[in-house]
Design an enzyme around this catalytic site. Structure first.
Site, PDB file in Angstrom:
ATOM      1  N   SER A  81      62.863 -44.842  -8.264  1.00 58.41           N
ATOM      2  CA  SER A  81      62.842 -43.787  -9.288  1.00 58.41           C
ATOM      3  C   SER A  81      63.639 -44.241 -10.503  1.00 58.41           C
ATOM      4  CB  SER A  81      63.471 -42.531  -8.687  1.00 58.41           C
ATOM      5  OG  SER A  81      63.696 -41.575  -9.683  1.00 58.41           O
ATOM      6  N   TYR A 137      70.171 -37.837  -4.566  1.00 61.47           N
ATOM      7  CA  TYR A 137      68.833 -38.408  -4.797  1.00 61.47           C
ATOM      8  C   TYR A 137      68.948 -39.696  -5.614  1.00 61.47           C
ATOM      9  CZ  TYR A 137      63.844 -38.493  -6.044  1.00 61.47           C
ATOM     10  OH  TYR A 137      62.523 -38.862  -6.214  1.00 61.47           O
TER      11      TYR A 137
HETATM   12  P1  NAD Z   1      55.951 -34.371  -2.869  1.00 67.28           P
HETATM   13  O1  NAD Z   1      57.056 -33.428  -2.539  1.00 67.28           O
HETATM   14  O2  NAD Z   1      54.717 -33.847  -3.512  1.00 67.28           O
HETATM   15  O3  NAD Z   1      55.526 -35.152  -1.540  1.00 67.28           O
HETATM   16  C1  NAD Z   1      56.425 -35.600  -0.570  1.00 67.28           C
HETATM   17  C2  NAD Z   1      55.728 -35.508   0.776  1.00 67.28           C
HETATM   18  O4  NAD Z   1      56.610 -36.039   1.784  1.00 67.28           O
HETATM   19  C3  NAD Z   1      55.414 -34.062   1.200  1.00 67.28           C
HETATM   20  O5  NAD Z   1      54.043 -33.936   1.520  1.00 67.28           O
HETATM   21  C4  NAD Z   1      56.290 -33.828   2.430  1.00 67.28           C
HETATM   22  O6  NAD Z   1      55.686 -32.995   3.412  1.00 67.28           O
HETATM   23  C5  NAD Z   1      56.477 -35.232   2.948  1.00 67.28           C
HETATM   24  N1  NAD Z   1      57.669 -35.353   3.786  1.00 67.28           N
HETATM   25  C6  NAD Z   1      58.868 -34.773   3.591  1.00 67.28           C
HETATM   26  N2  NAD Z   1      59.705 -35.098   4.594  1.00 67.28           N
HETATM   27  C7  NAD Z   1      59.009 -35.907   5.426  1.00 67.28           C
HETATM   28  C8  NAD Z   1      59.321 -36.556   6.642  1.00 67.28           C
HETATM   29  N3  NAD Z   1      60.537 -36.454   7.213  1.00 67.28           N
HETATM   30  N4  NAD Z   1      58.366 -37.322   7.231  1.00 67.28           N
HETATM   31  C9  NAD Z   1      57.139 -37.429   6.690  1.00 67.28           C
HETATM   32  N5  NAD Z   1      56.777 -36.824   5.544  1.00 67.28           N
HETATM   33  C10 NAD Z   1      57.699 -36.076   4.919  1.00 67.28           C
HETATM   34  O7  NAD Z   1      56.628 -35.496  -3.734  1.00 67.28           O
HETATM   35  P2  NAD Z   1      56.026 -36.556  -4.753  1.00 67.28           P
HETATM   36  O8  NAD Z   1      56.506 -36.160  -6.078  1.00 67.28           O
HETATM   37  O9  NAD Z   1      54.590 -36.806  -4.519  1.00 67.28           O
HETATM   38  O10 NAD Z   1      56.899 -37.823  -4.357  1.00 67.28           O
HETATM   39  C11 NAD Z   1      56.414 -38.956  -3.675  1.00 67.28           C
HETATM   40  C12 NAD Z   1      57.481 -40.033  -3.773  1.00 67.28           C
HETATM   41  O11 NAD Z   1      57.672 -40.392  -5.140  1.00 67.28           O
HETATM   42  C13 NAD Z   1      58.854 -39.599  -3.256  1.00 67.28           C
HETATM   43  O12 NAD Z   1      59.485 -40.706  -2.631  1.00 67.28           O
HETATM   44  C14 NAD Z   1      59.581 -39.221  -4.516  1.00 67.28           C
HETATM   45  O13 NAD Z   1      60.965 -39.301  -4.334  1.00 67.28           O
HETATM   46  C15 NAD Z   1      59.053 -40.279  -5.464  1.00 67.28           C
HETATM   47  N6  NAD Z   1      59.170 -39.994  -6.898  1.00 67.28           N
HETATM   48  C16 NAD Z   1      58.576 -38.893  -7.475  1.00 67.28           C
HETATM   49  C17 NAD Z   1      58.679 -38.714  -8.854  1.00 67.28           C
HETATM   50  C18 NAD Z   1      58.033 -37.554  -9.554  1.00 67.28           C
HETATM   51  O14 NAD Z   1      58.164 -37.437 -10.764  1.00 67.28           O
HETATM   52  N7  NAD Z   1      57.346 -36.687  -8.846  1.00 67.28           N
HETATM   53  C19 NAD Z   1      59.391 -39.641  -9.626  1.00 67.28           C
HETATM   54  C20 NAD Z   1      59.975 -40.722  -8.998  1.00 67.28           C
HETATM   55  C21 NAD Z   1      59.844 -40.901  -7.647  1.00 67.28           C
END
Ligand code: NAD
Length: 279
Positions: free
Chosen positions: A162, A175
């Site tokens: 991130s 985080y």
């Molecule tokens: P999201 O919340 O839409 O999806 C995360 C998914 O992980 C969910 O479906 C949840 O059910 C699942 N999850 C949670 N705990 C779990 C576990 N113990 N085992 C298995 N699955 C589990 O989030 P997102 O925004 O799609 O994020 C995806 C990745 O990208 C994450 O690692 C997040 O930190 C990273 N990220 C997101 C952004 C952003 O802007 N959205 C930016 C940088 C990084």
């Protein structure tokens, strides 16, 4: 000569694939010919993407899976082996923050109102939750799935870091720290597996709107919050990213022909956010 990206018959495991970003990535891998295993705590959410993939003629299956439960992951690995075969590409996507590990304010001040969640009120369980989900969840999934990748031509791992791994964002110390650990772990894995043919890289998405950050970015009326304005002011391209804009970077890193000598990098996909000092 540059070769065309093709994941035909590659077995791709995506954790957190019920979520916005990784569900999207999983779908794109399937469109590119891969057999995709969508792992999520929330199997129903992963199944929604699987239904779309199957309808489009692709190969995919949803697996109820907890990246913090190694026994469960081992079980899922066996099922995937029977369903699709050995894993070629692992995308460690499960991750996220927790409100209990988030301060209300960007800066600490004297005489804060009593109901403020300050740094001094951060909850230990919330902090552990965030570190475990992001770091331990990536490590355990890699332990389980990388075993079958040893010596497999083209095998590689993609982690999701991130922006806050480069410079921490205010309010979310756990985080930020956990994602910094992911960048570090990406380099560690790249070195550790370098003699057995598994590459490991990461993407560092900038600001994309997903379930995880929606309430931080938009108020109840759907208007950008003060924080959203701040982000946009610090993103030279002046907008939020879309999930589809991660695909090119991920495919580049995952493709054995295009990035065969790329190992241990964290690729920002951020509209210039990490390059901008704000001045
Ligand atoms: P999201 O919340 O839409 O999806 C995360 C998914 O992980 C969910 O479906 C949840 O059910 C699942 N999850 C949670 N705990 C779990 C576990 N113990 N085992 C298995 N699955 C589990 O989030 P997102 O925004 O799609 O994020 C995806 C990745 O990208 C994450 O690692 C997040 O930190 C990273 N990220 C997101 C952004 C952003 O802007 N959205 C930016 C940088 C990084």
């Amino acid at each position: 000569m540059v070769k065309v990206i093709d994941f035909k018959d590659k077995v791709v495991v995506v954790t957190g694939a019920g979520g916005v970003l990784c569900g999207y990535l999983a779908t794109e891998f399937a469109k590119a010919g891969a057999k995709v295993a969508l792992l999520d705590l929330n199997q129903e959410a992963a199944q929604t993407y699987v239904d779309q993939i199957l309808e489009a003629g692709g190969h995919a299956k949803a697996y109820e899976s907890n990246v913090l439960d190694k026994a469960n992951l081992e079980q899922v690995r066996k099922t995937i082996l029977a369903d699709f075969g050995a894993v070629d590409i692992l995308v460690n996507g499960a991750g996220g923050n927790n409100p209990k590990a988030t301060t209300d304010n960007e800066f600490h001040e004297v005489d804060l109102p009593e109901d403020t969640n300050s740094f001094f009120d951060l909850d230990e369980a919330g902090i552990s939750f965030v570190f475990n989900l992001n770091y331990l969840g990536t490590l355990l999934s890699t332990q389980v799935f990388a075993k079958d990748m040893v010596g497999r031509p083209g095998a590689n791992i993609i982690n999701i870091s991130s922006m806050n791994a480069f410079t921490p964002l205010t309010k979310i110390p756990a985080y930020s720290g956990a994602k910094a650990a992911i960048s570090n772990f990406t380099q560690w894995l790249a070195v550790h597996f370098s003699k057995v043919g598994i590459r490991c890289n990461a993407i560092a998405p900038g600001f994309l709107v997903t379930n995880q950050n929606r309430t931080l970015l938009f108020d109840n009326e759907g208007q950008p919050t003060a924080r959203a304005h701040k982000i946009l002011n610090n993103t030279p391209m002046g907008r939020f990213g879309e999930a589809e804009e991660l695909v090119g970077g991920v495919f580049f890193l995952a493709d054995e022909n295009l990035s065969s000598f790329v190992n241990g990098v964290v690729l920002p996909i951020d509209g210039g956010f990490s390059a901008y000092s704000g001045v």
